[in-house]
Design a protein around this motif. Structure first.
Motif, short mmCIF file in Angstrom:
data_model
loop_
_atom_site.label_atom_id
_atom_site.label_comp_id
_atom_site.label_asym_id
_atom_site.label_seq_id
_atom_site.Cartn_x
_atom_site.Cartn_y
_atom_site.Cartn_z
N TRP A 57 0.76 -1.22 -0.04
CA TRP A 57 -0.13 0.05 0.07
C TRP A 57 0.93 1.20 -0.07
O TRP A 57 1.79 1.32 0.79
CB TRP A 57 -0.88 0.00 1.22
CG TRP A 57 -1.93 -1.02 1.21
CD1 TRP A 57 -1.90 -2.61 1.59
CD2 TRP A 57 -3.22 -0.76 1.02
NE1 TRP A 57 -3.07 -2.97 1.48
CE2 TRP A 57 -3.92 -2.22 1.13
CE3 TRP A 57 -4.08 0.16 0.62
CZ2 TRP A 57 -5.30 -2.30 0.93
CZ3 TRP A 57 -5.37 -0.02 0.28
CH2 TRP A 57 -6.21 -1.37 0.56
N TYR A 88 -9.58 0.99 -3.59
CA TYR A 88 -9.74 -0.60 -3.06
C TYR A 88 -11.04 -1.24 -3.14
O TYR A 88 -12.10 -0.18 -2.91
CB TYR A 88 -8.97 -0.91 -1.72
CG TYR A 88 -9.53 0.01 -0.52
CD1 TYR A 88 -10.63 -0.52 0.16
CD2 TYR A 88 -8.85 1.02 -0.24
CE1 TYR A 88 -10.98 0.36 1.32
CE2 TYR A 88 -9.15 1.64 0.73
CZ TYR A 88 -10.29 1.22 1.63
OH TYR A 88 -10.64 2.08 2.84
N HIS A 321 -6.53 -3.75 -5.30
CA HIS A 321 -6.75 -3.93 -3.87
C HIS A 321 -7.97 -4.53 -3.29
O HIS A 321 -8.94 -3.87 -3.75
CB HIS A 321 -6.26 -2.70 -2.87
CG HIS A 321 -4.85 -2.33 -3.08
ND1 HIS A 321 -4.00 -2.79 -2.53
CD2 HIS A 321 -4.49 -1.02 -3.44
CE1 HIS A 321 -2.62 -2.16 -2.77
NE2 HIS A 321 -3.13 -0.89 -3.03
N ASN A 351 -4.12 -8.59 -3.47
CA ASN A 351 -3.93 -7.43 -4.50
C ASN A 351 -3.18 -8.12 -5.71
O ASN A 351 -2.61 -9.25 -5.76
CB ASN A 351 -2.98 -6.25 -4.11
CG ASN A 351 -1.49 -6.75 -4.02
OD1 ASN A 351 -0.97 -7.07 -5.08
ND2 ASN A 351 -0.70 -6.51 -3.03
#
Length: 496
Positions: A57, A88, A321, A351
């Motif tokens: 991230w 996400y 994500h 991911n």
């Protein structure tokens, strides 16, 4: 003559410190035990697939920009980042998900659709989070944790109550929808603790999430490591891989250097970006600051069971994500922190960088990174790993409405035993020591050794805490302490 600084480890905090120290005129060498740089942020490649092994991230882009600005550079000089939209997706079951967009307006609309009236509450909540973020960045996180007075500012005094309430209480007081509550509690997991144990002030992570957004470096997070190493080497830093450190040599309370592979290497300063607990085992016992009892009673962030999976087709119903919150959040948290065990029904994260960066997988293929947060120190073996992979992949197939098991080219796993073996990680933790109230700022293990002159520490077990942006900041903080402790002598100009 330049002062020699020898740094153990080549993760984000070590590379950060190396850059600042080299810029200041120190002779800096990094010693990395593994065959590649990056620490937990190493890269793994196989059969045309590329994976970030750890951090995935890219939040708080301002911290990365600030780091490179300190060297009259910009992020764009080293790697390219783009903002993800959606940032996400959170799955709560089959055909049951919420996407978090790339603007506050999109996020407010998503909340309003889920719970009428919630967008007004979220607007107020994010405004508070933004204020706290600005206070944290400007006044708190760039302080070295040497005194409790660092936390006392006019801004923090009027917010003192926020240090004694919790994120969980604040969120549940305003929001009733369980799905929205989970989304708002999620960002503090980056701090390594339960929302019910995390002070309200840390809602600034919600601003980092919603306000600043989620970004992605082209080529993955390892692109940041490569950029930092290019900068470091341009400043004169030397990096030695496959070079383990066996002992920190101390005489009469003064650090004299390192013992590595039978060679004594004299140092003016030793800085460890390796696991703090492990680093102290490299010292004679009398020079260790913290006992085994000290470490055992601390709250550590989770470990992780990770899978790196190559798929021979493009997958459906996924974003870059993806959070799978289709099981009970609180139960899984208790199985990490309160009653450590393998979770019965784990939440998990996946991911697929190939969704937004096709070069990270072969054509018409997908690279999958799966993560299950688990308690540090629990049993780890191949049978358990395989069992949990099957559990999550079955849920993944059901929730995303597709069959993928027969499309797996390969899968590699990484868990507690690997964290211990490859990173000397205490109990195999993945993120360091949690940022609970009693493990914040000056209450964390110190950047500067109290027992050994010339020995310093940096990274996720010390100040300011776990996460990639804090690691960059930790390197800057410790470099400042080193420069105060052993300043570079400047020659006075000769009089004519």
């Amino acid at each position: 003559m330049s002062k020699k600084v020898h740094i153990i480890g080549s993760g984000f905090s070590s590379l950060s410190a190396a850059c600042y120290l080299a810029k200041a005129g120190y002779d800096v060498t990094i010693f990395e035990k593994n065959n590649g740089i990056g620490g937990r942020a190493r890269q793994f490649k196989k059969e045309g697939f590329t994976f970030d092994m750890g951090p995935s991230w890219y939040w708080m882009p301002d911290v990365f920009e600030s780091f490179f600005n300190d060297f009259n550079k910009q992020v764009a000089d080293f790697y390219h980042v783009s903002k993800l939209d959606p940032a996400y997706r959170v799955y709560f079951g089959k055909e049951n998900s919420i996407s978090i967009g790339d603007t506050l307006e999109k996020i407010y609309n998503a909340f309003e659709k889920e719970e009428p009236g919630s967008s007004k509450k979220l607007t107020k909540f994010i405004a508070s989070a933004k204020e706290n973020y600005n206070i944290a960045i400007k006044n708190l996180v760039y302080r070295p944790g040497v005194s409790p007075l660092e936390l006392i500012t006019p801004e923090t005094i009027i917010r003192i109550g926020q240090f004694f309430s919790t994120i969980a209480k604040d969120v549940k007081k305003e929001f009733k929808n369980e799905r929205l509550i989970k989304i708002l509690e999620f960002p503090v997991l980056f701090l390594g603790a339960k929302p019910s144990d995390t002070p309200s002030f840390y809602n600034f992570m919600n601003y980092a999430d919603f306000g600043l957004g989620t970004w992605q470096p082209k080529g993955g997070m390892f692109s940041v490591i490569k950029g930092m190493s290019v900068l470091a080497e341009s400043l004169g830093v030397k990096i030695r891989t496959n070079t383990d450190v066996d002992k920190i040599v101390v005489e009469n309370g003064v650090c004299k250097g390192l013992l590595s592979q039978g060679e004594f290497i004299a140092s003016d300063i030793v800085l460890s970006g390796a696991d703090y607990h492990h680093t102290e085992t490299l010292l004679d016992k009398k020079y260790r600051q913290y006992s085994e009892h000290y470490w055992a009673k601390k709250t550590f962030a989770p470990s992780s069971l990770l899978f790196y999976v190559g798929f021979d087709k493009k997958l459906k119903n996924i974003d870059h994500h993806n959070l799978f919150f289709d099981t009970d959040f609180d139960t899984h948290a208790r199985e990490i922190y309160d009653h450590p065990k393998w979770p019965d029904k784990p939440l998990f994260y996946a991911n697929f960088t190939s969704v937004t960066d096709p070069e990270t997988a072969p054509k018409n293929c997908e690279n999958g990174f799966f993560l299950i947060p688990i308690a540090p120190g629990i049993e780890d073996n191949a049978t358990i790993r395989e069992d949990y992979f099957n559990r999550i992949i079955e849920r993944f197939e059901k929730i995303t409405n597709q069959v993928v098991k027969n499309n797996i080219i390969f899968k590699e796993s990484f868990c507690v035993n690997d964290f211990k073996q490859q990173y000397n990680s205490y109990k195999g933790n993945a993120y360091g020591m949690a940022n609970t109230l009693l493990q914040t700022a000056f209450l964390r293990p110190k950047l500067k050794s109290k027992k050994v002159e010339g020995l310093f520490f940096t990274g996720q077990l010390t100040v300011p805490g776990p996460g990639v942006p804090p690691a960059l900041i930790s390197g800057k903080l410790v470099s400042g302490l080193i420069q105060k402790f052993l300043p570079i002598e400047t020659k006075e100009p000769e009089m004519i």
